[in-house]
Design a protein around this motif. Structure first.
Motif, PDB file in Angstrom:
ATOM      1  N   UNK A 110     -58.608  -1.472 -18.854  1.00 24.85           N
ATOM      2  CA  UNK A 110     -59.167  -1.342 -17.511  1.00 24.85           C
ATOM      3  C   UNK A 110     -60.622  -0.907 -17.511  1.00 24.85           C
ATOM      4  N   UNK A 111     -61.046  -0.207 -18.569  1.00 26.76           N
ATOM      5  CA  UNK A 111     -62.438   0.229 -18.578  1.00 26.76           C
ATOM      6  C   UNK A 111     -63.288  -0.693 -19.434  1.00 26.76           C
ATOM      7  N   UNK A 112     -62.711  -1.803 -19.876  1.00 29.67           N
ATOM      8  CA  UNK A 112     -63.494  -2.786 -20.623  1.00 29.67           C
ATOM      9  C   UNK A 112     -63.874  -2.339 -22.019  1.00 29.67           C
ATOM     10  N   UNK A 113     -63.006  -1.535 -22.650  1.00 27.22           N
ATOM     11  CA  UNK A 113     -63.301  -1.078 -24.010  1.00 27.22           C
ATOM     12  C   UNK A 113     -62.474  -1.877 -25.010  1.00 27.22           C
ATOM     13  N   UNK A 514     -46.625 -16.589 -18.202  1.00 28.05           N
ATOM     14  CA  UNK A 514     -47.275 -15.867 -17.109  1.00 28.05           C
ATOM     15  C   UNK A 514     -48.704 -16.332 -16.844  1.00 28.05           C
ATOM     16  N   UNK A 515     -49.426 -16.706 -17.864  1.00 24.71           N
ATOM     17  CA  UNK A 515     -50.856 -16.926 -17.671  1.00 24.71           C
ATOM     18  C   UNK A 515     -51.581 -15.595 -17.679  1.00 24.71           C
ATOM     19  N   UNK A 516     -52.902 -15.663 -17.556  1.00 26.11           N
ATOM     20  CA  UNK A 516     -53.686 -14.443 -17.731  1.00 26.11           C
ATOM     21  C   UNK A 516     -53.623 -13.516 -16.529  1.00 26.11           C
ATOM     22  N   UNK A 517     -53.425 -14.080 -15.356  1.00 22.60           N
ATOM     23  CA  UNK A 517     -53.547 -13.269 -14.142  1.00 22.60           C
ATOM     24  C   UNK A 517     -52.433 -13.641 -13.167  1.00 22.60           C
ATOM     25  N   UNK A 518     -51.172 -13.328 -13.506  1.00 21.74           N
ATOM     26  CA  UNK A 518     -50.062 -13.832 -12.686  1.00 21.74           C
ATOM     27  C   UNK A 518     -50.024 -13.248 -11.283  1.00 21.74           C
ATOM     28  N   UNK A 523     -58.306  -5.895 -11.493  1.00 16.38           N
ATOM     29  CA  UNK A 523     -58.891  -5.009 -12.503  1.00 16.38           C
ATOM     30  C   UNK A 523     -59.088  -5.760 -13.813  1.00 16.38           C
ATOM     31  N   UNK A 524     -59.856  -5.137 -14.717  1.00  9.81           N
ATOM     32  CA  UNK A 524     -60.345  -5.864 -15.887  1.00  9.81           C
ATOM     33  C   UNK A 524     -59.253  -6.339 -16.837  1.00  9.81           C
ATOM     34  N   UNK A 525     -58.080  -5.637 -16.872  1.00  7.56           N
ATOM     35  CA  UNK A 525     -57.080  -6.075 -17.856  1.00  7.56           C
ATOM     36  C   UNK A 525     -56.623  -7.498 -17.599  1.00  7.56           C
ATOM     37  N   UNK A 543     -69.458  -4.346 -14.848  1.00  6.81           N
ATOM     38  CA  UNK A 543     -68.871  -4.332 -13.513  1.00  6.81           C
ATOM     39  C   UNK A 543     -69.851  -3.741 -12.507  1.00  6.81           C
ATOM     40  N   UNK A 544     -69.650  -4.133 -11.255  1.00  6.62           N
ATOM     41  CA  UNK A 544     -70.529  -3.669 -10.187  1.00  6.62           C
ATOM     42  C   UNK A 544     -69.770  -3.125  -9.006  1.00  6.62           C
ATOM     43  N   UNK A 545     -68.437  -3.135  -9.092  1.00  5.42           N
ATOM     44  CA  UNK A 545     -67.649  -2.596  -7.986  1.00  5.42           C
ATOM     45  C   UNK A 545     -66.324  -2.136  -8.556  1.00  5.42           C
ATOM     46  N   UNK A 546     -65.442  -1.657  -7.650  1.00  7.75           N
ATOM     47  CA  UNK A 546     -64.130  -1.186  -8.105  1.00  7.75           C
ATOM     48  C   UNK A 546     -63.212  -2.336  -8.446  1.00  7.75           C
ATOM     49  N   UNK A 547     -63.522  -3.538  -7.967  1.00 12.79           N
ATOM     50  CA  UNK A 547     -62.623  -4.663  -8.216  1.00 12.79           C
ATOM     51  C   UNK A 547     -63.408  -5.802  -8.863  1.00 12.79           C
ATOM     52  N   UNK A 548     -63.749  -5.668 -10.153  1.00 17.77           N
ATOM     53  CA  UNK A 548     -64.615  -6.651 -10.798  1.00 17.77           C
ATOM     54  C   UNK A 548     -64.061  -8.075 -10.732  1.00 17.77           C
TER      55      UNK A 548
END
Lengths: 564, 198
Positions: A110-113, A514-518, A523-525, A543-548
């Motif tokens: 979620x934090x892109x790490x 499922x695909x990547x974003x079912x 969020x980033x995950x 990211x530039x907002x709470x919902x990238x």
């Protein structure tokens, strides 16, 4: 299900040629030596699912024993061991590892790490926790020691002194209990430190604190709380071992020691521990409810502030477990008021979730159903909590089934419900396949019905005066029918959990891809593939907002235009 | 395998985050502080409640030399930190060696104190509540000094072999942070055990 197909290009062929496929032994080796946060997260969750089944079976044995009066399925001694092991297991080997499993898997994504801050510490912490769990269960074999008395610990999960001292608990059972919790406590401490360092120091570009997903925010708060919560227990366990092995007198009343101070130390750990367990449940609900309402979470800053507030207030409420030990009126009043105060930030959260639901296009997937169940049950749990915080009321009902019903409403009705919701929600990310929704609905309805049959009824048993930790009762007390009802409800929950276990296993092979974003989430995950590659992200997200992911799907209407 | 690149080149930002090792050590220190708090609370709670002797006033001597040594080791390790940041390795090794020597004097002080208490005054961990709480609290602190000594000594050996330079200054800073914590805890333990409790 996704409204907006994402431009994901699978450039690298994922299939491995048959000649390079590793043998079972090599695979096992890979899992044992792994430092990958995703694999460790899955290990945590498998480990705690295993113990969920074990401790669930113990609970069912307890309920079989109590189903009717003068039952003799379990002896009094075995009954004591079972409720001790049930409580200890559910809190230390199920609740916390489950939530840290989620944290391990989700937070870095979620934090892109690319991983946790200290991957090797992460692996070490997991194996410490795992070792602690197996050490505790080894007591069934080794606890009797040379004395031939008892085996598993039978002192209750709060292990009040002086019952735990050598004179009253000979043999090694209590030592297994103390040592196992010290070992797994160090594991927990390591993971908490790791999550804090990850969230503070590993966020991707542009993810300021006030843009972090609420799941990550709450896990940061939980980890900070864990630092000062699990350590007092570790200290108290060391004191107990000093008493038991070196002849110390911390809790030895004959030498001027005090058993009361153990109760204080234990609940200084024990009450914030409830928030350590329930805040991650809130965290899961914070992710799932907005996604399935198709709305951004209502009152994000208030949610963060309320969680921080809960963290601080929860440190000053422990003695509401101790109204009956005879404290001064001032202490009783203080702990009554501070306990009621927790209701304020918690209430803010409930209202925020309801406001998020309000006017949303709600999709009733299994994950969302579990979250809605959580909202109802957590409200009731909170209300009985406020009732019990009133010390005169508590004097009547202390250690009765009313209290048991109250905290099971929190720990099952809120925590376990959210854990199930989280598994249905993130399972496709971890495995690449969706869980079966039909079985999921069966699981939800059976579990919810069973839950209410069991725990609603328990409130009445408590009001009728049935105390906790008794292995049987007289038939003329008027508890017979209600106890049978409670046991039947437990059985229904057991069946529901078995359906869930089957669903988890079967969907791994037969689930819909499922695909990547079912879920069409934000969020980033969900920007990386399912399951994510070892390195998580090919290039570091920004990211530039709470919902990238919303920004990416709606370049014409990005969130950053509305967030300050 | 792939993922969607999430970035918006037109909106780049300055990005700076705290050092993860420093954050991790700070978190560990917070957790350790809670452990010490519980032991200090137990010590204070049981002050003067022993049913039999010896009492602190009869047997405890204020360890002035050991305290001075341990507290000044915070200054020497701070000098060592400065030296490694500026890449003055010779100076770093000397200051680090001084820190280890001062810590060793402190531990020797504790060792002799305990020897006297056990053999002359007959105070062990099981004698009375004072013994139980005293050895637990002071022993817990001494354990932390020993752990710190291990960290410092291994760094010292590495620097004697010439394997330490300014690139490790960040890591050494984390060790130094831990050491400052051990010193700060001693101020609390000293005050509670030797000043208030005697």
């Amino acid at each position: 299900m996704s409204d907006y197909p994402l431009p994901v290009s699978h450039v690298i062929d994922q299939s491995t040629p048959a000649s390079e496929r590793s043998t079972l032994l090599e695979k096992l080796h890979e899992w044992v030596v792994t430092v990958d946060h995703k694999r460790l997260g899955i290990l945590y969750i498998l480990y705690s699912t295993f113990f969920l089944l074990v401790a669930g079976a113990e609970a069912l044995m307890i309920r079989v024993q109590l189903a009717y009066p003068h039952n003799h399925v379990l002896s009094a001694q075995v009954y004591n061991r079972f409720f001790t092991m049930h409580g200890t297991t559910m809190v230390f080997l199920v609740g916390m590892p489950f939530l840290f499993g989620f944290a391990n898997y989700i937070v870095p994504l979620q934090i892109g790490a690319r991983d946790m801050a200290f991957p090797r510490v992460n692996a070490f912490s997991f194996w410490l926790t795992a070792f602690g769990g197996f050490l505790l269960y080894y007591s069934f074999l080794g606890g009797a020691g040379l004395y031939g008395v008892g085996n598993a610990p039978d002192v209750g999960w709060f292990a009040y002194a002086p019952l735990t001292l050598r004179a009253f608990s000979p043999g090694h059972a209590t030592d297994y209990w103390a040592l196992a919790l010290i070992v797994s406590g160090f594991g927990t401490l390591g993971t908490a430190i790791n999550i804090i360092a990850t969230v503070i120091s590993m966020r991707c570009k542009g993810m300021t604190l006030m843009r972090m997903p609420l799941f990550t925010w709450l896990l940061l708060i939980v980890s900070m709380l864990t630092l000062v919560t699990i350590t007092p227990l570790t200290a108290a366990q060391f004191m107990l071992l000093i008493d038991r092995y070196l002849g110390g007198h911390f809790f030895d009343t004959q030498a001027g020691g005090s058993s009361l101070i153990w109760i204080h130390f234990f609940w200084i750990f024990g009450h914030p521990e409830v928030y350590v367990l329930v805040l991650p449940a809130f965290a899961i609900a914070n992710e799932i409810i907005p996604v399935f309402c198709r709305k951004a979470i209502f009152g994000y800053p208030a949610m963060v502030a309320a969680s921080v507030c809960i963290m601080f207030v929860s440190l000053s409420v422990w003695a509401h477990h101790m109204f009956t030990v005879g404290m001064t009126s001032v202490s009783n009043a203080f702990f009554t008021l501070s306990t009621m105060l927790v209701g304020v930030p918690t209430g803010i959260k409930i209202f925020n979730w309801i406001a998020t639901l309000w006017g949303g296009r709600i999709r009733f997937t299994t994950a969302m159903l579990f979250c809605i169940g959580f909202l109802f049950q957590f409200l009731i749990a909170g209300l009985t909590g406020i009732m019990l915080s009133v010390s005169p009321w508590d004097w009547q009902l202390h250690n009765s089934y009313f209290v048991i019903a109250h905290f099971h409403y929190v720990l099952v009705g809120a925590v376990v419900f959210c854990i199930f919701a989280g598994i249905y929600y993130w399972y496709p990310k971890a495995t690449g396949r969706l869980m079966n929704e039909t079985l999921g609905k069966w699981h939800f309805w059976l579990f919810t019905i069973g839950f209410h049959i069991t725990f609603d009824t328990m409130h009445f048993l408590g009001l009728l005066g049935m105390p906790r930790s008794i292995y049987t009762y007289q038939p003329d007390r008027g508890w017979n029918f209600l106890n049978l009802v409670v046991s039947v409800g437990g059985l229904i929950q057991g069946i529901a959990v078995l359906i869930f276990a089957y669903n988890v296993i079967a969907s791994y092979w037969r689930g819909e891809v499922a695909g990547d974003d079912p879920w069409d989430a934000w969020t980033l995950e969900w920007t990386t593939s399912s399951p994510p590659p070892v390195y998580n992200f090919e290039e570091e997200p920004e990211v530039h907002s709470r919902r990238p992911l919303w920004d990416l799907k709606h370049p014409d209407d990005p969130d950053w235009e509305y967030e300050s | 395998m792939s993922s969607i690149p999430v970035s918006h080149p037109e909106r780049t930002v300055e990005w700076h985050l705290p050092n993860k090792r420093r954050v991790g050590m700070t978190a560990l220190i917070v957790g350790e502080s809670a452990i010490f708090t519980i032991f200090v609370v137990a010590y204070v709670f049981y002050m003067g409640k022993s049913l039999s002797g010896p009492t602190p006033a009869q047997v405890l001597e204020v360890p002035i030399l050991a305290t001075i040594c341990l507290l000044s080791s915070s200054i020497t390790i701070w000098r060592a930190e400065k030296a490694i940041e500026d890449d003055r390795i010779g100076s770093f090794t000397v200051w680090l060696g001084a820190t280890i020597a001062l810590a060793a004097v402190f531990l020797m002080g504790t060792a002799f104190e305990w020897k006297k208490l056990i053999y002359q005054d007959g105070l062990t961990i099981s004698t009375n509540l004072f013994g139980t709480t005293f050895y637990s609290l002071v022993g817990l602190h001494a354990t932390h000094v020993v752990v710190g000594m291990f960290l410092l000594t291994s760094t010292f050996v590495l620097s004697l072999f010439g394997w330490v330079d300014s690139r490790q200054s960040e890591r050494f800073g984390v060790v130094a942070l831990y050491w400052h914590f051990v010193d700060a805890v001693w101020i609390v333990v000293f005050t509670v055990v030797y000043l208030i409790g005697r």
